[in-house]
Design an enzyme around this catalytic site. Sequence first.
Site, PDB file in Angstrom:
ATOM      1  N   LYS A 134       0.868  -1.188   0.000  1.00 57.48           N
ATOM      2  CA  LYS A 134       0.000   0.000   0.000  1.00 57.48           C
ATOM      3  C   LYS A 134       0.897   1.228   0.000  1.00 57.48           C
ATOM      4  O   LYS A 134       1.724   1.390   0.891  1.00 57.48           O
ATOM      5  CB  LYS A 134      -0.913  -0.021   1.228  1.00 57.48           C
ATOM      6  CG  LYS A 134      -1.849   1.169   1.330  1.00 57.48           C
ATOM      7  CD  LYS A 134      -2.835   0.952   2.465  1.00 57.48           C
ATOM      8  CE  LYS A 134      -3.570   2.205   2.865  1.00 57.48           C
ATOM      9  NZ  LYS A 134      -4.157   2.971   1.793  1.00 57.48           N
ATOM     10  N   THR A 159      -2.646   6.960   0.491  1.00 62.83           N
ATOM     11  CA  THR A 159      -3.804   7.071   1.368  1.00 62.83           C
ATOM     12  C   THR A 159      -4.566   8.325   0.970  1.00 62.83           C
ATOM     13  O   THR A 159      -3.963   9.307   0.529  1.00 62.83           O
ATOM     14  CB  THR A 159      -3.401   7.091   2.857  1.00 62.83           C
ATOM     15  OG1 THR A 159      -4.576   7.058   3.664  1.00 62.83           O
ATOM     16  CG2 THR A 159      -2.564   8.308   3.215  1.00 62.83           C
ATOM     17  N   GLU A 173      -6.193   0.660  -1.581  1.00 63.71           N
ATOM     18  CA  GLU A 173      -6.900   0.603  -0.305  1.00 63.71           C
ATOM     19  C   GLU A 173      -7.412  -0.808  -0.005  1.00 63.71           C
ATOM     20  O   GLU A 173      -8.046  -1.040   1.016  1.00 63.71           O
ATOM     21  CB  GLU A 173      -8.071   1.593  -0.294  1.00 63.71           C
ATOM     22  CG  GLU A 173      -7.659   3.034  -0.448  1.00 63.71           C
ATOM     23  CD  GLU A 173      -6.998   3.622   0.778  1.00 63.71           C
ATOM     24  OE1 GLU A 173      -6.837   2.915   1.782  1.00 63.71           O
ATOM     25  OE2 GLU A 173      -6.638   4.810   0.732  1.00 63.71           O
TER      26      GLU A 173
END
Length: 114
Positions: A22, A25, A75
């Site tokens: 990941k 954000t 996500e």
Amino acid sequence: MSVPTQITFFEFLTPLVASGQKTITIRDKSESHYVPGTRVEVFTLETQRKVCEIDILAVEPLKFDEINEFHAEQEAIELPKLKALIQEIYPNIDELYVITYQLAKSSSARIMVK
């Protein structure tokens, strides 16, 4: 305004952050003050447990309507669910920010030792 030194993620997302999978954000303006080139500590939102450290690479504006499959993949959630979650967390907010980061090199070594 001081430069943030910590960031929180939902606990279910922290393994993806800690593994380096990941790398973005999505946040609102109140959480957009991260500075490219700085290192921040990652904590779980629910328990405030430190997970790793990340290096901030970029902070860029993002309109709600611009959220796409790439963001959903990052996500680890389907696009319709991601949009619903963002609307729940940030109701009636169209002006968002995408924060791009990478796992800090020292964090990856520490994780491999565990």
